[in-house]
Design a protein around this motif. Structure first.
Motif, mmCIF file in Angstrom:
data_model
loop_
_atom_site.group_PDB
_atom_site.id
_atom_site.type_symbol
_atom_site.label_atom_id
_atom_site.label_comp_id
_atom_site.label_asym_id
_atom_site.label_seq_id
_atom_site.Cartn_x
_atom_site.Cartn_y
_atom_site.Cartn_z
ATOM 1 N N LEU A 132 -3.251 5.152 -7.882
ATOM 2 C CA LEU A 132 -2.194 4.178 -7.626
ATOM 3 C C LEU A 132 -2.521 2.823 -8.255
ATOM 4 N N SER A 133 -3.804 2.446 -8.182
ATOM 5 C CA SER A 133 -4.189 1.128 -8.704
ATOM 6 C C SER A 133 -4.121 1.059 -10.218
ATOM 7 N N THR A 134 -4.137 2.214 -10.893
ATOM 8 C CA THR A 134 -4.084 2.203 -12.357
ATOM 9 C C THR A 134 -2.659 2.036 -12.887
ATOM 10 N N ILE A 135 -1.663 2.134 -12.015
ATOM 11 C CA ILE A 135 -0.279 1.951 -12.448
ATOM 12 C C ILE A 135 0.040 0.464 -12.419
ATOM 13 N N PRO A 137 1.935 -3.101 -12.145
ATOM 14 C CA PRO A 137 3.121 -3.467 -11.355
ATOM 15 C C PRO A 137 4.415 -3.411 -12.153
ATOM 16 N N VAL A 139 5.223 -1.323 -14.251
ATOM 17 C CA VAL A 139 5.642 0.075 -14.342
ATOM 18 C C VAL A 139 6.012 0.609 -12.964
ATOM 19 N N LEU A 140 5.188 0.280 -11.967
ATOM 20 C CA LEU A 140 5.406 0.802 -10.619
ATOM 21 C C LEU A 140 6.707 0.290 -10.009
ATOM 22 N N ALA A 141 6.995 -0.999 -10.187
ATOM 23 C CA ALA A 141 8.200 -1.566 -9.580
ATOM 24 C C ALA A 141 9.480 -0.893 -10.083
ATOM 25 N N LEU A 143 9.774 2.061 -11.420
ATOM 26 C CA LEU A 143 9.753 3.464 -11.002
ATOM 27 C C LEU A 143 10.205 3.610 -9.555
ATOM 28 N N LEU A 144 9.695 2.746 -8.674
ATOM 29 C CA LEU A 144 10.099 2.812 -7.267
ATOM 30 C C LEU A 144 11.572 2.481 -7.100
ATOM 31 N N THR A 175 4.672 -2.805 -3.673
ATOM 32 C CA THR A 175 4.172 -2.960 -5.038
ATOM 33 C C THR A 175 3.060 -3.995 -5.106
ATOM 34 N N VAL A 178 -0.303 -2.408 -3.532
ATOM 35 C CA VAL A 178 -0.946 -1.218 -4.108
ATOM 36 C C VAL A 178 -2.197 -1.568 -4.911
#
Length: 303
Positions: A132-135, A137, A139-141, A143-144, A175, A178
Motif C-alpha cells: 500500500l505504501s508503494t502506491i 498518493p 495514483v491511489l486517490a 483509483l479510490l 489516502t 496509507v
C-alpha cells in the motif's frame, strides 16, 4: 535550537522568494497586466512594498513576524494571518483523523506482527502495508475515486469539503494515512521484537503473567519510544504534506493554499505558510522530546 532554525528559514525562504522567478502582480492580473500603464504598475509595487531593496523588505517582514503580522496577501487581497487561520483548521482536521487511523491500525498491527514473528500473519501484515505504501498518493486517490464513487457507487462525490464527519472526508483521510502507516507498523514491530528479547520479559512470564499483561506492563512502555519519534514526524508531515490531496479533492486547506501561493508568486503568503509549517515541525519535535521522559523515566535529566 528553535530560534536559529526559525531565523534561518525566514532568511532562506525570503531570499528565494525575492530573487526567484515569477511576478505576483502578473499572476494576479493575468492577461490584463500587459494593458496596465507603467505608472499604475509602479503604484501597485509601492503599495505592496515590492519596489523596496532586499534588506529593507526582509527587515520589515521580520519585524512584522515579531508582532504576529504576516503581511498582506497579494492574490487573496486579505491579511495572510486571516487566510491561514481559515485554512489551517481544515488541514488539522484531516491530519488528526488520518493520525487516529494510523495509530488505531499501525500499532496493533505492529504488535500482532511481532507476536507472530516469522509466521504467515507477520509476513501478510508486512507485505500488505508495504504494498500500500508503494502506491503514490497521486495514483491511489484517483483509483479510490474511480472504484468507490464511479464503479461501486458506495460514496457520493468526494470533491469539496463539508467537515471532517462528512463522507467527502473519507477518501482524503484514508489516502493521507496509507503512506505513513507502514512506518508505524515497522517501528512498532521492530521495537516490540527487541523488547521481547530482554531478560525482564522472561522474568515477568516466569512470575506467571499472561501475554497481555506482559505486553501492556513491560513491553509497550519500553518499545514506544522509537514509535513516538516516528509519530512526531508523521504528525508534522500530515499537516504540511497534504498539498496534493487538498488540490485533487478541492479541499480549502493549508496545503491547497500553499500551492496557490507558489503558483501565484504571492511572496507574503509563501512566507506565511512556510513559517507556519516550520513552527509545526519544530513544536512537534519539541513535544516528542518531552514525551521521552514520560514514556521512559531513564531519559529524564535530573537537576
Amino acid at each position: 535550537m528553535t530560534v536559529p532554525i526559525v531565523a534561518a528559514v525566514i532568511v532562506i525562504t525570503f531570499t528565494l522568494g525575492f530573487y526567484g522567478p515569477g511576478d505576483p502582480l502578473r499572476a494576479y492580473y493575468g492577461e490584463q497586466y500587459d494593458r496596465i500603464d507603467a505608472q499604475s504598475v509602479e503604484r501597485l509595487r509601492e503599495q505592496y512594498g515590492l519596489n523596496r531593496p532586499y534588506w529593507e523588505q526582509l527587515g520589515e517582514f521580520s519585524r512584522g513576524l515579531l508582532r504576529g503580522d504576516f503581511g498582506e496577501s497579494i492574490l487573496l487581497n486579505r491579511p495572510v494571518g486571516d487566510a491561514m487561520a481559515s485554512a489551517l483548521p481544515v488541514s488539522i482536521q484531516l491530519a488528526g483523523a488520518a493520525f487516529v487511523l494510523i495509530i488505531g491500525f499501525g500499532i496493533p498491527l505492529g504488535i500482532l506482527a511481532a507476536l507472530k514473528h516469522n509466521s504467515w500473519i507477520d509476513h501478510s501484515v508486512l507485505f500488505s502495508t508495504i504494498m500500500l505504501s508503494t502506491i503514490p498518493p497521486f495514483v491511489l486517490a484517483p483509483l479510490l475515486m474511480i472504484l468507490l464513487v464511479l464503479k461501486l457507487d458506495i460514496l457520493p462525490s468526494t470533491v469539496g469539503w463539508d467537515g471532517i464527519f462528512s463522507t467527502k472526508a473519507l477518501l482524503p483521510v484514508v489516502t493521507l494515512a496509507v503512506g505513513p502507516l507502514v512506518g508505524i507498523v515497522r517501528y512498532t514491530r521492530f521495537s516490540v521484537l527487541e523488547a521481547l528479547s530482554h531478560e525482564y520479559v522472561r522474568t515477568a512470564r516466569a512470575k506467571g503473567l499472561n501475554t497481555q499483561q506482559v505486553i501492556m506492563r513491560h513491553v509497550l512502555p519500553n518499545a514506544l519510544t522509537p514509535v513516538v519519534t516516528a509519530m512526531g514526524g508523521t504528525v508534522a508531515g500530515l499537516i504540511t504534506g497534504s498539498i496534493f490531496l487538498e488540490t485533487i479533492f478541492a479541499i480549502p486547506g493549508f496545503g491547497g493554499q500553499t500551492v496557490r501561493a507558489l503558483t501565484g508568486s504571492d511572496y507574503p503568503l509563501i512566507l506565511g505558510t512556510t513559517m507556519v509549517g516550520t513552527l509545526i515541525v519544530v513544536i512537534t519535535n519539541l513535544v516528542v522530546d518531552m514525551l521521552y521522559g514520560v514514556l521512559d523515566p531513564r531519559v529524564r535529566v535530573s537537576g
